[in-house]
Design a protein around this motif. Structure first.
Motif, short mmCIF file in Angstrom:
data_model
loop_
_atom_site.label_atom_id
_atom_site.label_comp_id
_atom_site.label_asym_id
_atom_site.label_seq_id
_atom_site.Cartn_x
_atom_site.Cartn_y
_atom_site.Cartn_z
N TYR A 3 42.15 30.98 41.31
CA TYR A 3 42.70 32.26 40.95
C TYR A 3 41.75 33.30 40.17
CZ TYR A 3 46.70 29.54 41.88
OH TYR A 3 47.50 28.73 42.64
N GLY A 4 41.64 34.32 40.68
CA GLY A 4 40.91 35.36 40.06
C GLY A 4 41.65 36.73 39.70
N ASP A 5 41.21 37.89 40.36
CA ASP A 5 41.94 39.01 39.95
C ASP A 5 43.24 39.05 40.73
OD1 ASP A 5 39.87 39.51 37.94
OD2 ASP A 5 38.79 40.61 39.40
N ARG A 6 43.74 38.44 41.79
CA ARG A 6 44.55 38.68 42.57
C ARG A 6 45.55 37.46 42.51
NH1 ARG A 6 41.93 40.40 48.54
NH2 ARG A 6 40.76 42.53 47.70
N LYS A 61 51.35 32.73 46.20
CA LYS A 61 50.52 32.51 44.92
C LYS A 61 50.46 31.08 44.50
CE LYS A 61 54.36 33.26 41.63
NZ LYS A 61 54.65 34.02 40.41
N GLU A 108 49.22 30.75 36.88
CA GLU A 108 49.90 31.28 35.42
C GLU A 108 50.13 29.84 34.57
OE1 GLU A 108 49.82 33.86 33.87
OE2 GLU A 108 49.46 35.05 35.89
#
Length: 262
Positions: free
Chosen positions: A49-52, A97, A184
């Protein structure tokens, strides 16, 4: 079976997981200690997981030790339990996601394949790419509401699949150590219909939490084993280990049921 690792916390160099430890994932792919087989050569993959909101994904059918790319990435290694080694059968699996990887087996999966595929929501069935049990579990969980109830949906899938396996009478009915995340929070569950739940450990530090199918050091004093029929929930600020499936068979393993604030 497969060997995998998952990290949630501050950014780290991925060599800390895949190559530097004495029992790194590269070493585990050739010399697993907490696994039915020592060699785990059927594919390699990583989700991150990065900026998106959607995870990035890299997969390859080659063994981890012969693919130079994972040395620059975190990854999970899987040895197939009957399905063809192909790109679409390699872990992890991603949708929207969510990412998912799993170590275990479904008793009688070949006899159950058609029945279990019917349990995938029609809107999600076209997302099925592989022929293994793994993406059936993942897509069914998504249809059961994984995004809304991440633990209950996965528990329902495991119970449903175990019930079908018992119908055909092939043992072991269900062995499951899975890990899933939305970027998250991180969830990892350990469960089996017999006494042989695949292993699951975690290690917590100020920087974050590392969750693994097998410790990255051969000396395990700093690693905490998750008891069978338990689910580990980790965020950036808290960690808890609670029952996974209520009313399931229990063994005599100690129960961890503490909430730990970072």
């Amino acid at each position: 079976m497969c060997r995998w690792a998952a990290w949630i916390g501050t950014p780290i160099f991925l060599e800390k997981l895949i190559s530097e430890p004495e029992h790194s994932l590269i070493d585990q792919s050739r010399n697993a200690l907490s696994c039915k087989v020592a060699i785990n050569a059927d594919g390699v993959g990583v989700a991150w997981y990065g900026d998106r909101p959607e995870p990035g994904l890299y997969k390859n059918v080659h063994p981890a030790w012969s693919d130079p790319n994972p040395l620059q990435l975190a990854r999970q290694v899987r040895a197939s339990t009957g399905s063809t080694t192909s790109y679409n059968n390699c872990h992890p699996f991603t949708l929207d996601k969510w990412s998912f990887m799993y170590n275990g087996m479904v008793g009688g999966f070949d006899q159950l394949r058609k029945r279990l595929e019917h349990g995938i929501d029609d809107a999600l069935y076209l997302k099925r790419r592989g022929a293994a049990d793994s993406d059936v579990l993942f897509l069914t969980a998504m249809g059961f509401g994984l995004a809304q109830t991440p633990i209950a949906a996965m528990a329902k899938v495991v119970q449903t699949v175990e019930r079908h396996s018992r119908d055909v009478g092939v043992t072991s009915h269900m062995r499951f150590t899975g890990c899933w995340s939305d970027g998250e929070a991180l969830y990892a569950a350990r469960y089996a219909s017999d006494d042989f739940a695949p292993s699951l450990f975690y290690h917590r530090s100020e920087a974050g939490t590392l969750v693994v199918s097998e410790p990255l050091e051969k000396t395990r004093s700093d690693w905490i084993e998750v008891p069978p029929n338990s689910v580990l929930t980790v965020s950036h600020t808290s960690l808890s280990v609670t029952p996974f499936i209520e009313g399931a068979r229990e063994d005599n393993s100690p129960r961890v049921d503490d909430l730990i604030d970072a």
